[in-house]
Write an enzyme that holds these catalytic residues in place. Structure first.
Site, PDB file in Angstrom:
ATOM      1  CB  THR A 182     -27.698  -2.523 -24.908  1.00  0.00           C
ATOM      2  OG1 THR A 182     -28.252  -3.640 -25.603  1.00  0.00           O
ATOM      3  CG2 THR A 182     -26.640  -1.920 -25.800  1.00  0.00           C
ATOM      4  CG  ASP A 213     -30.222  -2.532 -31.824  1.00  0.00           C
ATOM      5  OD1 ASP A 213     -30.382  -3.460 -31.002  1.00  0.00           O
ATOM      6  OD2 ASP A 213     -30.071  -1.348 -31.479  1.00  0.00           O
ATOM      7  CB  THR A 233     -29.998   0.704 -25.276  1.00  0.00           C
ATOM      8  OG1 THR A 233     -30.615  -0.332 -24.480  1.00  0.00           O
ATOM      9  CG2 THR A 233     -30.381   2.061 -24.707  1.00  0.00           C
ATOM     10  N   GLY A 234     -32.451  -0.775 -26.961  1.00  0.00           N
ATOM     11  CA  GLY A 234     -33.900  -0.927 -27.061  1.00  0.00           C
ATOM     12  C   GLY A 234     -34.251  -2.173 -27.842  1.00  0.00           C
ATOM     13  N   GLY A 236     -34.280  -4.341 -30.430  1.00  0.00           N
ATOM     14  CA  GLY A 236     -33.360  -4.363 -31.560  1.00  0.00           C
ATOM     15  C   GLY A 236     -34.002  -4.562 -32.925  1.00  0.00           C
TER      16      GLY A 236
HETATM   17  N1  ASP Z   1     -30.796  -3.497 -28.437  1.00  0.00           N
HETATM   18  C1  ASP Z   1     -30.504  -4.725 -27.752  1.00  0.00           C
HETATM   19  C2  ASP Z   1     -30.868  -5.872 -28.649  1.00  0.00           C
HETATM   20  O1  ASP Z   1     -31.919  -5.842 -29.260  1.00  0.00           O
HETATM   21  C3  ASP Z   1     -31.220  -4.891 -26.454  1.00  0.00           C
HETATM   22  C4  ASP Z   1     -31.346  -3.645 -25.632  1.00  0.00           C
HETATM   23  O2  ASP Z   1     -30.673  -2.674 -25.862  1.00  0.00           O
HETATM   24  O3  ASP Z   1     -32.148  -3.647 -24.704  1.00  0.00           O
HETATM   25  O4  ASP Z   1     -30.133  -6.814 -28.697  1.00  0.00           O
END
Ligand code: ASP
Length: 324
Positions: A182, A213, A233-234, A236
């Site tokens: 992200t 998210d 980021t992570g 979601g």
């Molecule tokens: N947060 C992002 C999502 O869940 C993915 C990411 O940031 O790795 O879409």
């Protein structure tokens, strides 16, 4: 990592290009240099806006556009694929001056999804538009569109094939580096205003129609001058269930926590035990910056009025890569 308070008319910009299992052992020097280079270009795009006295909103948008244009990162060009082999992008912006916000979800076509989110905020009278109707709105707004070939990258396509093969075999897919990514930016401008912008292709092999998210205000994106601006980021689903970005702001507002305390408490003590691997970038009105993550790395960078473009990848201090 915490940045120091800045003088009243200084500015601060922080960016991320995703977090996850980013291991030195799997990187080459050239690839590291490419990532630092991509982050530096995005910092510079935002810095120019802020140095000129421009708004936090314009700076965050400019930095995210630069990251979307960069195929290394999972947003815009280089977005990951759904399990059906399509690309569905999510993005959001929020202006800390009045909490105005705009977001799009499940779109593929606009060259810069962050501009689609901005158009929603400024011209739709709504906060979130999705799918085909969002695309029609973007066309009416005259946004630049690209063909699917523009967004294609071999690396993301291969990541989908690997993820699907592992799924099919019934094995536990441990390698999060394939799934995550992200981009985002948070800024405090010379006038003391905050803004945040986030853009993503989501998670590799997600179900078509899945929304993460990033475009959910208060989960992956938040800005309010009284507390902070956040881009996450992570994983979601966990960030949504814990209202991650808003939780940081609430801790500052109601519990009197500092930006660093609040951001770390949410990322390290709340999200990590819940399986929410990832991180956030955060800035407050005093120009403090916090960049916590609970996995092995997060592509990230910070610039202030002195113009030094500081970047990092792993659990390490920020460096001026030009001099490294
Ligand atoms: N947060 C992002 C999502 O869940 C993915 C990411 O940031 O790795 O879409």
């Amino acid at each position: 990592m915490t940045g120091n308070k800045i003088s009243d008319n200084d500015f601060a910009l922080a960016i991320h290009g995703g977090a996850g299992t980013i291991l030195r052992s799997k990187m080459t020097r050239e690839r590291e240099a490419d990532y630092h280079g991509g982050l530096r270009r995005a910092l510079e795009a935002g810095r120019i806006v802020l140095a000129d006295g421009g708004s936090a909103l314009d700076a965050a948008s400019a930095a995210v556009m630069a990251l979307e244009d960069e195929p290394l990162f999972n947003a815009g060009r280089g977005a990951v694929y759904t399990s059906a082999g399509t690309q569905e992008m999510d993005a959001a912006v929020m202006d800390g001056r009045d909490r105005s916000a705009g977001a799009v979800a499940g779109i593929c076509g606009p060259r810069n999804p962050v501009l689609a989110a901005r158009a929603v905020m400024e011209h739709s009278g709504h906060v979130i538009l999705i799918g085909e109707s969002a695309l029609q709105f973007c066309r009416r707004q005259g946004l630049a569109f690209e063909e699917p070939t523009y967004f294609y990258t071999e690396q993301r396509w291969n990541a989908l094939q690997e993820t699907l093969a592992i799924r099919e075999s019934g094995a536990d897919d441990q390698d999060e580096s394939r799934k995550h990514g992200t981009v985002g930016a948070v800024a405090r401008d010379r006038h003391g205003n905050l803004a945040a912008a986030t853009s993503t292709g989501g998670m590799t092999a997600k179900s078509p129609g899945r929304v993460g998210d990033s475009p959910v205000i208060g989960a992956g994106t938040w800005a309010d001058n009284e507390t902070c601006a956040i881009s996450a980021t992570g994983h979601g689903e966990i960030f949504i269930r814990y209202a991650a970005a808003h939780e940081i702001a609430s801790r500052m507002r109601y519990a009197g926590q500092s930006l660093e305390e609040a951001a770390r408490a949410v990322v390290i003590d709340m999200l990590a035990p819940a399986g929410g691997s990832g991180g956030v970038i955060a800035v407050d009105q005093a120009g403090n910056v916090s960049l916590p993550f609970n996995c092995s790395g997060m592509y990230r960078g910070v610039v202030r009025g002195d113009g030094r473009l500081l970047t990092a990848i792993y659990d390490e201090p920020l460096i001026d890569f030009r001099n490294a």
